[in-house]
Design a protein around this motif. Structure first.
Motif, PDB file in Angstrom:
ATOM      1  N   ILE A  88       9.670  -1.948  -0.602  1.00 54.70           N
ATOM      2  CA  ILE A  88       9.670  -1.631  -1.670  1.00 54.70           C
ATOM      3  C   ILE A  88       8.233  -0.325  -1.390  1.00 54.70           C
ATOM      4  N   SER A  89       7.440  -0.527  -1.179  1.00 56.22           N
ATOM      5  CA  SER A  89       6.874   0.858  -0.194  1.00 56.22           C
ATOM      6  C   SER A  89       7.305   1.929   0.409  1.00 56.22           C
ATOM      7  N   GLU A  90       7.576   1.703   1.243  1.00 54.93           N
ATOM      8  CA  GLU A  90       9.047   2.250   1.585  1.00 54.93           C
ATOM      9  C   GLU A  90       9.946   2.866   0.845  1.00 54.93           C
ATOM     10  N   ALA A  91      10.557   1.954  -0.285  1.00 54.79           N
ATOM     11  CA  ALA A  91      10.905   2.834  -0.675  1.00 54.79           C
ATOM     12  C   ALA A  91      10.539   4.102  -1.614  1.00 54.79           C
ATOM     13  N   VAL A  92       9.350   3.774  -2.258  1.00 53.92           N
ATOM     14  CA  VAL A  92       8.587   4.786  -2.779  1.00 53.92           C
ATOM     15  C   VAL A  92       8.171   6.363  -2.010  1.00 53.92           C
ATOM     16  N   LEU A  93       8.129   5.827  -1.260  1.00 57.91           N
ATOM     17  CA  LEU A  93       7.798   6.938   0.105  1.00 57.91           C
ATOM     18  C   LEU A  93       9.234   7.658   0.300  1.00 57.91           C
ATOM     19  N   ASN A  94      10.078   6.865   0.765  1.00 62.38           N
ATOM     20  CA  ASN A  94      11.371   7.337   0.959  1.00 62.38           C
ATOM     21  C   ASN A  94      11.998   8.444  -1.155  1.00 62.38           C
ATOM     22  N   LEU A  95      11.113   7.952  -1.837  1.00 58.57           N
ATOM     23  CA  LEU A  95      11.174   9.171  -3.165  1.00 58.57           C
ATOM     24  C   LEU A  95      10.981   9.969  -3.018  1.00 58.57           C
ATOM     25  N   PHE A  96       9.459   9.252  -2.938  1.00 58.01           N
ATOM     26  CA  PHE A  96       8.335  11.011  -2.421  1.00 58.01           C
ATOM     27  C   PHE A  96       8.986  11.864  -2.286  1.00 58.01           C
ATOM     28  N   GLU A 190       0.980   3.065  -3.670  1.00 58.11           N
ATOM     29  CA  GLU A 190       0.055   2.142  -3.541  1.00 58.11           C
ATOM     30  C   GLU A 190       0.099   1.349  -4.735  1.00 58.11           C
ATOM     31  N   ILE A 191      -0.483   3.002  -5.834  1.00 57.31           N
ATOM     32  CA  ILE A 191      -0.905   2.153  -7.247  1.00 57.31           C
ATOM     33  C   ILE A 191       0.462   2.444  -8.262  1.00 57.31           C
ATOM     34  N   PHE A 192       1.729   2.665  -7.268  1.00 55.25           N
ATOM     35  CA  PHE A 192       3.427   2.367  -8.224  1.00 55.25           C
ATOM     36  C   PHE A 192       3.067   0.880  -7.846  1.00 55.25           C
ATOM     37  N   THR A 193       3.077   0.885  -6.843  1.00 59.00           N
ATOM     38  CA  THR A 193       3.972  -0.753  -6.775  1.00 59.00           C
ATOM     39  C   THR A 193       3.080  -2.071  -6.230  1.00 59.00           C
ATOM     40  N   GLY A 194       0.998  -1.458  -5.766  1.00 59.54           N
ATOM     41  CA  GLY A 194       0.658  -2.538  -6.309  1.00 59.54           C
ATOM     42  C   GLY A 194       1.407  -3.350  -4.532  1.00 59.54           C
ATOM     43  N   GLN A 195       1.010  -2.711  -3.764  1.00 61.11           N
ATOM     44  CA  GLN A 195       1.990  -3.135  -2.527  1.00 61.11           C
ATOM     45  C   GLN A 195       0.835  -1.567  -1.542  1.00 61.11           C
ATOM     46  N   LYS A 196       0.028  -2.121  -0.322  1.00 59.79           N
ATOM     47  CA  LYS A 196       0.071  -1.266   0.787  1.00 59.79           C
ATOM     48  C   LYS A 196       1.218  -0.410   1.652  1.00 59.79           C
ATOM     49  N   ALA A 197       1.097   0.545   1.865  1.00 63.29           N
ATOM     50  CA  ALA A 197       1.895   0.309   2.884  1.00 63.29           C
ATOM     51  C   ALA A 197       1.853   0.776   4.090  1.00 63.29           C
ATOM     52  N   THR A 198       2.656   0.270   5.002  1.00 69.13           N
ATOM     53  CA  THR A 198       1.973  -0.096   6.803  1.00 69.13           C
ATOM     54  C   THR A 198       1.994   1.307   7.185  1.00 69.13           C
ATOM     55  N   GLU A 199       0.618   1.451   7.979  1.00 65.71           N
ATOM     56  CA  GLU A 199       0.611   2.811   8.469  1.00 65.71           C
ATOM     57  C   GLU A 199       1.910   2.925   9.387  1.00 65.71           C
ATOM     58  N   ALA A 200       2.852   2.052   9.953  1.00 64.24           N
ATOM     59  CA  ALA A 200       3.893   2.688  10.595  1.00 64.24           C
ATOM     60  C   ALA A 200       5.181   3.091   9.004  1.00 64.24           C
ATOM     61  N   GLU A 201       5.199   2.734   8.212  1.00 60.72           N
ATOM     62  CA  GLU A 201       5.742   3.085   7.167  1.00 60.72           C
ATOM     63  C   GLU A 201       5.095   4.413   6.541  1.00 60.72           C
ATOM     64  N   ILE A 202       3.980   4.758   6.563  1.00 61.14           N
ATOM     65  CA  ILE A 202       3.161   6.986   6.415  1.00 61.14           C
ATOM     66  C   ILE A 202       3.633   7.165   7.436  1.00 61.14           C
ATOM     67  N   ALA A 203       3.437   6.732   8.841  1.00 61.94           N
ATOM     68  CA  ALA A 203       3.747   7.559  10.248  1.00 61.94           C
ATOM     69  C   ALA A 203       5.259   8.200   9.734  1.00 61.94           C
TER      70      ALA A 203
END
Length: 222
Positions: A88-96, A190-203
């Motif tokens: 879900i973190s990756e999905a939200v970053l995709n949305l961003f 992280e606030i929107f999902t309740g989960q912390k994105a991994t370093e790879a997802e952020i990268a």
């Protein structure tokens, strides 16, 4: 919307795309009252008759603007919620990506359409429907990652209302540098999902939005 070069020749009447582009620019600059045939003709250096070679009336032109808004903003948002993501973190970053790329989500157009809807009952109904469709798509994205429907709806609404509120406060787009915006986005995720994105997802997310190269003292914040 693709920019069109105006290459006037004898008897040239313009193109449908050029008229829509002129209407789009007038809407963003001065609101719906500026989207009228004669001012647009003057803007393009064309005759009023030229307009009617492409549109039956002003309403048809306004409908073309609405169609463009629906395709770019609602269509792209829904598609982005359906894009492949492992978490879900990756999905939200995709949305961003939408909030950083005007070719995917046109914030200035969104602002203008919302203002326009205050004086157009029919458009207000379409805007209400667009809001519903977008939130449902966001909710479905959360449910795909096993969130309870009630929590998924609240999280979806929070993401959506946060961004629409941001747009409403920033008529002409973000007035802050890209670097601090990018730094904050993993925290928003992280606030929107309740989960912390991994370093790879952020990268991967940051790689899609490279910062402009600066020299001397204009480098990005440490």
């Amino acid at each position: 919307m693709t920019d069109a070069l105006i290459d006037k020749t004898s008897g040239w009447r313009g193109t449908r795309e050029i008229w829509i582009r002129a209407a789009y620019e007038a809407l963003l600059e001065n609101g719906i009252d500026a989207v009228k045939v004669m001012p647009l003709a003057d803007r393009l250096g064309l005759s009023r008759t030229s307009f009617y070679g492409h549109f039956s009336d002003r309403k048809e032109l306004l409908n073309a603007l609405v169609t463009h808004w629906q395709a770019r903003n609602t269509g792209n948002l829904v598609r982005r919620t359906e894009d492949y993501a492992e978490t879900i973190s990756e999905a939200v970053l995709n949305l961003f990506d939408l909030w950083l790329r005007p070719d995917l989500f046109d914030s200035r157009l969104e602002f203008a359409v919302r203002n326009w809807a205050h004086t157009d009952e029919s458009l207000a109904g379409m805007l209400e429907e667009a809001d519903r469709v977008r939130i449902e798509a966001l909710q479905a994205m959360f449910e795909r990652f096993a969130y309870d429907p009630n929590y998924a709806n609240i999280r979806a609404s929070t993401i959506y209302q946060t961004q629409i509120g941001y747009i409403s406060m920033k008529k002409d787009g973000p007035d802050e540098p890209l670097a601090p915006r990018l730094r904050r986005m993993p925290y928003y995720a992280e606030i929107f999902t309740g989960q912390k994105a991994t370093e790879a997802e952020i990268a991967r997310f940051l790689a899609r939005h490279p910062l402009p190269k600066m020299t001397g003292s204009q480098g990005v914040d440490p």
